[in-house]
Design an enzyme around this catalytic site. Sequence first.
Site, short mmCIF file in Angstrom:
data_model
loop_
_atom_site.label_atom_id
_atom_site.label_comp_id
_atom_site.label_asym_id
_atom_site.label_seq_id
_atom_site.Cartn_x
_atom_site.Cartn_y
_atom_site.Cartn_z
CB SER A 19 -0.84 0.00 1.29
OG SER A 19 -1.46 1.25 1.50
CE1 TYR A 40 -4.36 -2.02 5.13
CE2 TYR A 40 -3.09 -0.02 4.66
CZ TYR A 40 -3.83 -1.11 4.22
OH TYR A 40 -4.05 -1.27 2.87
P1 NAD Z 1 -11.33 -6.45 0.16
O1 NAD Z 1 -11.92 -6.37 1.54
O2 NAD Z 1 -12.22 -6.19 -1.00
O3 NAD Z 1 -10.64 -7.88 -0.04
C1 NAD Z 1 -9.90 -8.50 0.98
C2 NAD Z 1 -9.82 -9.98 0.68
O4 NAD Z 1 -9.09 -10.61 1.75
C3 NAD Z 1 -11.19 -10.67 0.64
O5 NAD Z 1 -11.19 -11.67 -0.35
C4 NAD Z 1 -11.30 -11.31 2.04
O6 NAD Z 1 -12.18 -12.42 2.10
C5 NAD Z 1 -9.86 -11.70 2.24
N1 NAD Z 1 -9.55 -11.97 3.64
C6 NAD Z 1 -9.70 -11.17 4.72
N2 NAD Z 1 -9.33 -11.82 5.84
C7 NAD Z 1 -8.91 -13.05 5.43
C8 NAD Z 1 -8.40 -14.20 6.12
N3 NAD Z 1 -8.24 -14.22 7.46
N4 NAD Z 1 -8.10 -15.29 5.39
C9 NAD Z 1 -8.28 -15.31 4.05
N5 NAD Z 1 -8.76 -14.26 3.36
C10 NAD Z 1 -9.05 -13.16 4.05
O7 NAD Z 1 -10.09 -5.46 0.19
P2 NAD Z 1 -9.23 -4.79 -0.99
O8 NAD Z 1 -9.46 -3.34 -0.90
O9 NAD Z 1 -9.41 -5.48 -2.27
O10 NAD Z 1 -7.76 -5.06 -0.43
C11 NAD Z 1 -6.90 -6.06 -0.93
C12 NAD Z 1 -5.46 -5.72 -0.54
O11 NAD Z 1 -5.10 -4.47 -1.13
C13 NAD Z 1 -5.26 -5.58 0.95
O12 NAD Z 1 -4.00 -6.11 1.33
C14 NAD Z 1 -5.26 -4.07 1.15
O13 NAD Z 1 -4.54 -3.68 2.28
C15 NAD Z 1 -4.60 -3.61 -0.13
N6 NAD Z 1 -4.86 -2.21 -0.51
C16 NAD Z 1 -6.14 -1.78 -0.72
C17 NAD Z 1 -6.35 -0.45 -1.08
C18 NAD Z 1 -7.74 0.11 -1.37
O14 NAD Z 1 -7.87 1.33 -1.54
N7 NAD Z 1 -8.77 -0.70 -1.46
C19 NAD Z 1 -5.25 0.42 -1.19
C20 NAD Z 1 -3.97 -0.07 -0.95
C21 NAD Z 1 -3.78 -1.39 -0.62
#
Ligand code: NAD
Length: 267
Positions: A149, A162
């Site tokens: 991130s 985080y």
């Molecule tokens: P999201 O909530 O849509 O997806 C998260 C995924 O992780 C889901 O499939 C969920 O079921 C899974 N998950 C959560 N806990 C789990 C566990 N204990 N075991 C197995 N699976 C588990 O979130 P997202 O926004 O798509 O984020 C995905 C990644 O991208 C994360 O690492 C997040 O930190 C990173 N990220 C997101 C953003 C953003 O703006 N959305 C920005 C930077 C980084």
Amino acid sequence: MAVDYHLEGQVAVVTGSTSGIGQAMATALVEQGVSVVLNGFGDAAKIEADRAAMEAKAASGARVLYHAADMTKPAEIADLIGYAKSELGRLDILVNNAGIQHVAPVDEFPDEKWAAIIAINLSSAFHATKHALPIMKAQGRGRVVNIASAHGLVASPFKSAYVAAKHGVVGFTKSCALEVARQGITVNAICPGYVKTPLVEMQIDDQAKARGIPRERVVEDVILAAQPNKAFVEYDHLAGMLLYLVSDLGASTTGAALTADGGWTAA
Ligand code: NAD
């Protein structure tokens, strides 16, 4: 995507791919003919429907499987990696994507939230990589991509767990990259700014209501306050980076933390 990255027949594991960024990254790989093991939580029927739809659209007969490993449980993570190898015969690409968030001041941060964020956002990448590397070493080639991130490079208040986990992911990425640099394996981190996931969409509506301001102002002044281009990162921008990194084009890029953040971390 129209570009051919010559990935047909490869096998990938994408953690946390039942929604958001992980699902988009898995889709991008499947479209290139990569067989993928999906992972993550959610409604079982929806997960199966999404899996089947992804497989139906797959290029070159790529398969799409699902494994329900909980990323807080090292034995289940080992089983996920073993499942990819036993069912699909190899493992070329590991995308460590699963992640959660909790926002609170440090002195009020719940212990269990801290532990869960470190386990899912940081330690799961260690456990999955630990079990994937022997397979990749034996194959003489491999790609590990950690979805970190902008918060892997800079901080915001109230996101201590985080930010600590994501900085940890960037450090872990560099250390692993050095260890396997002579073995045809690259290890990189992608550092997105704000991506318009369904969760963010809901936040825009809620904030607009709560503050009594239009959605556009919520996006510019609240959600994208730190993002100089005032535009969300699109899934395709991340897919482009991922496909570059996992293809032969990315062979010289290792130990890197590549940003897709509209200039956030340049400020
Ligand atoms: P999201 O909530 O849509 O997806 C998260 C995924 O992780 C889901 O499939 C969920 O079921 C899974 N998950 C959560 N806990 C789990 C566990 N204990 N075991 C197995 N699976 C588990 O979130 P997202 O926004 O798509 O984020 C995905 C990644 O991208 C994360 O690492 C997040 O930190 C990173 N990220 C997101 C953003 C953003 O703006 N959305 C920005 C930077 C980084």
